[in-house]
Design a protein around this motif. Structure first.
Motif, PDB file in Angstrom:
ATOM      1  N   HIS A 158      -7.350   6.081  -6.342  1.00 10.10           N
ATOM      2  CA  HIS A 158      -6.641   6.325  -5.079  1.00 10.10           C
ATOM      3  C   HIS A 158      -6.455   4.978  -4.364  1.00 10.10           C
ATOM      4  CE1 HIS A 158      -5.388   7.788  -1.225  1.00 10.10           C
ATOM      5  NE2 HIS A 158      -5.299   9.018  -1.734  1.00 10.10           N
ATOM      6  N   PRO A 159      -5.254   4.691  -3.891  1.00 14.63           N
ATOM      7  CA  PRO A 159      -5.017   3.396  -3.236  1.00 14.63           C
ATOM      8  C   PRO A 159      -5.913   3.148  -2.027  1.00 14.63           C
ATOM      9  CG  PRO A 159      -2.935   4.492  -3.689  1.00 14.63           C
ATOM     10  CD  PRO A 159      -4.019   5.467  -4.050  1.00 14.63           C
ATOM     11  N   ASP A 160      -6.461   4.212  -1.402  1.00 13.43           N
ATOM     12  CA  ASP A 160      -7.365   4.009  -0.253  1.00 13.43           C
ATOM     13  C   ASP A 160      -8.568   3.160  -0.628  1.00 13.43           C
ATOM     14  OD1 ASP A 160      -5.864   5.423   1.443  1.00 13.43           O
ATOM     15  OD2 ASP A 160      -7.206   7.170   1.608  1.00 13.43           O
TER      16      ASP A 160
ATOM     17  N   GLU B 159       0.704   4.218  -2.672  1.00 13.48           N
ATOM     18  CA  GLU B 159       0.412   5.614  -2.257  1.00 13.48           C
ATOM     19  C   GLU B 159       1.500   6.556  -2.761  1.00 13.48           C
ATOM     20  OE1 GLU B 159      -0.140   5.280   1.967  1.00 13.48           O
ATOM     21  OE2 GLU B 159      -2.279   4.798   1.730  1.00 13.48           O
TER      22      GLU B 159
ATOM     23  N   TYR C 179       0.976   7.047  -6.374  1.00 10.95           N
ATOM     24  CA  TYR C 179      -0.180   7.932  -6.622  1.00 10.95           C
ATOM     25  C   TYR C 179       0.218   9.395  -6.416  1.00 10.95           C
ATOM     26  CZ  TYR C 179      -4.769  10.055  -6.088  1.00 10.95           C
ATOM     27  OH  TYR C 179      -5.866  10.863  -6.223  1.00 10.95           O
ATOM     28  N   HIS C 180       0.836   9.693  -5.265  1.00 11.15           N
ATOM     29  CA  HIS C 180       1.155  11.097  -4.952  1.00 11.15           C
ATOM     30  C   HIS C 180       2.250  11.647  -5.863  1.00 11.15           C
ATOM     31  CE1 HIS C 180      -1.689  11.364  -1.770  1.00 11.15           C
ATOM     32  NE2 HIS C 180      -1.200  10.279  -1.179  1.00 11.15           N
TER      33      HIS C 180
ATOM     34  N   ARG D  80       0.842  -1.210   0.000  1.00 10.43           N
ATOM     35  CA  ARG D  80       0.000   0.000   0.000  1.00 10.43           C
ATOM     36  C   ARG D  80       0.876   1.259   0.000  1.00 10.43           C
ATOM     37  NH1 ARG D  80      -5.163   1.008   0.751  1.00 10.43           N
ATOM     38  NH2 ARG D  80      -5.647  -1.093   1.491  1.00 10.43           N
ATOM     39  N   SER D  81       1.938   1.245   0.798  1.00  8.50           N
ATOM     40  CA  SER D  81       2.726   2.477   0.871  1.00  8.50           C
ATOM     41  C   SER D  81       3.385   2.765  -0.480  1.00  8.50           C
ATOM     42  CB  SER D  81       3.745   2.421   2.010  1.00  8.50           C
ATOM     43  OG  SER D  81       4.749   1.500   1.694  1.00  8.50           O
TER      44      SER D  81
END
Ligand SMILES: NC(=O)C1=CN([C@@H]2O[C@H](COP(=O)(O)OP(=O)(O)OC[C@H]3O[C@@H](n4cnc5c(N)ncnc54)[C@H](O)[C@@H]3O)[C@@H](O)[C@H]2O)C=CC1
Ligand SMILES: NCC(=O)COP(=O)(O)O
Length: 345
Positions: free
Chosen positions: A67-69, A51, A54-55, A47-48
């Protein structure tokens, strides 16, 4: 493609080498809501890292990213200081562990299929994993001795379906002739015939088989394998499978004329249902020339569905936001379609 109805399919997507374009094409492909209407997707990776991807990309890529969320992610050990484009032993190891985990969970019944993002084979070797590619890991860990690499593509121009199976894969060109023999061809042909029935409902298929040498050897003047044993193998194979029409040995440069016409211009012209190429580049140069953005690598002979984009890690463009997600999207679409079809049969 195949009709899809009924409940959603459960798919795992491995993240591939974390220094590659894997995370980017996953975030881009999964931004299509229609995928989530038909599949429960779980990413096997980090996940990190997604993220961070993504950012990093969000401010400057013109394409949408999920968005990975909003993703289900199963965490697997991943190094922290990843530099896009600079894969190493650590990223190689992580990419192997993603695949290993996905296979174990799928064999356990958690997923119906696996979509694999690309890995770098050389980095697997650096990390101590002595496999030629993901295909061989999938087969070995599933306990399958007979398996094959097949490429599928749905033409966006004509809806014609390209199916190319390889008799040999990741071996040096100079060893191809020594590695080819009747039993390998028997095994690949049997897998292909079974697959055409299982995944495409084609009971009576037509299969084109390529020769090995220029002009299929030109009566032994340009190569001897056709005359020595390939032609006899084909005659015997035709007797063994009377319901299938085998055409060959087609000169390798001729074999791809009709499929190319069917792909780009006219999906109704008379073409074989599938193509048996004798070595990696004989099959993959035409597949990639025709269909680089759409073709999908699939493993035939596994107890579950496996697809993958037809391209590699693309370290040269990783982290730049320019990676095209089309082949990953096709890999996911094909996995969904094949899983649906297998549910129904
Ligand atoms: N399924 C898999 O895991 C595969 C892994 N590989 C591995 O990938 C590594 C690199 O292989 P290469 O032969 O360089 O092939 P590659 O496919 O990674 O790159 C070839 C060229 O195509 C471009 N490209 C690839 N995918 C793209 C995309 N989605 N969007 C835009 N451009 C894209 C790259 O930037 C590069 O210029 C090798 O270690 C190879 O073993 C190669 C093919 C499949
Ligand atoms: N050229 C196809 C390719 O490299 C894919 O290999 P695999 O890792 O899916 O076995």
């Amino acid at each position: 493609m195949i009709n899809q109805s009924g409940s959603k399919v459960d798919l795992a997507i491995t993240m591939g080498d974390p220094a590659s374009i894997g995370g980017e094409i996953i975030l881009k492909a999964l931004s299509r809501p229609s995928i989530h209407d038909r599949a429960n997707i779980t990413i096997i990776g980090s996940r990190s890292h997604l993220e961070k991807t993504y950012h990093h990309l969000q401010p400057f890529t013109s394409q949408e990213l999920i968005h990975p969320d909003s993703l289900n992610i199963i965490e697997v050990d991943t190094p922290e200081n990843i530099i896009w484009g600079k894969g190493n032993q650590e990223t190689g190891k992580a990419s192997f562990l993603y695949l290993e985990n996905a296979i174990a969970l799928t064999l356990n019944g958690q997923f119906e299929g696996i979509v694999t993002a690309p890995i770098a084979k050389s980095l697997w070797q650096s990390a101590g994993y002595d496999y030629p590619g993901q295909t061989e890991v999938l087969a070995q860990k599933s306990g399958r001795e007979k398996f094959a690499m097949m490429f599928l593509g749905l033409s966006p121009y004509t809806n014609w379906v390209l199916r190319t199976i390889l008799a040999t894969t990741h071996i040096p060109l100079k060893t191809v002739s020594d590695n080819l023999n009747s039993s390998i061809l028997d095994s690949k042909l049997e897998l292909l015939i079974e697959n055409l029935k299982q995944d495409f409902n084609l009971e009576k298929s037509t299969i084109a088989v390529a020769g090995l040498n220029p002009h299929s050897g030109e009566d032994g003047k340009l190569g001897i394998e056709e005359k020595e044993w390939l032609q006899d193998w084909l005659i015997n194979a035709q007797k063994k499978y009377p319901q299938v029409k085998l055409i060959g040995l087609i000169p390798p440069d001729i074999m791809w004329i009709k499929p190319t016409q069917a792909w780009f211009r006219d999906g109704n012209i008379d073409t074989p249902d599938a193509f048996l190429a004798l070595y990696h580049d004989q099959g993959l140069i035409p597949v990639k020339a025709m269909a680089f953005d759409q073709a999908v690598n699939t493993t035939v002979g596994l107890p579950f569905v496996r697809t993958s984009p037809d391209h590699g890690t693309a370290f040269d463009i990783a982290g730049q936001g320019v990676a095209n997600p089309s082949s990953m999207l096709s890999a996911i679409e094909w996995a969904i379609a094949l899983c649906y079809n297998r549910k129904q049969t």
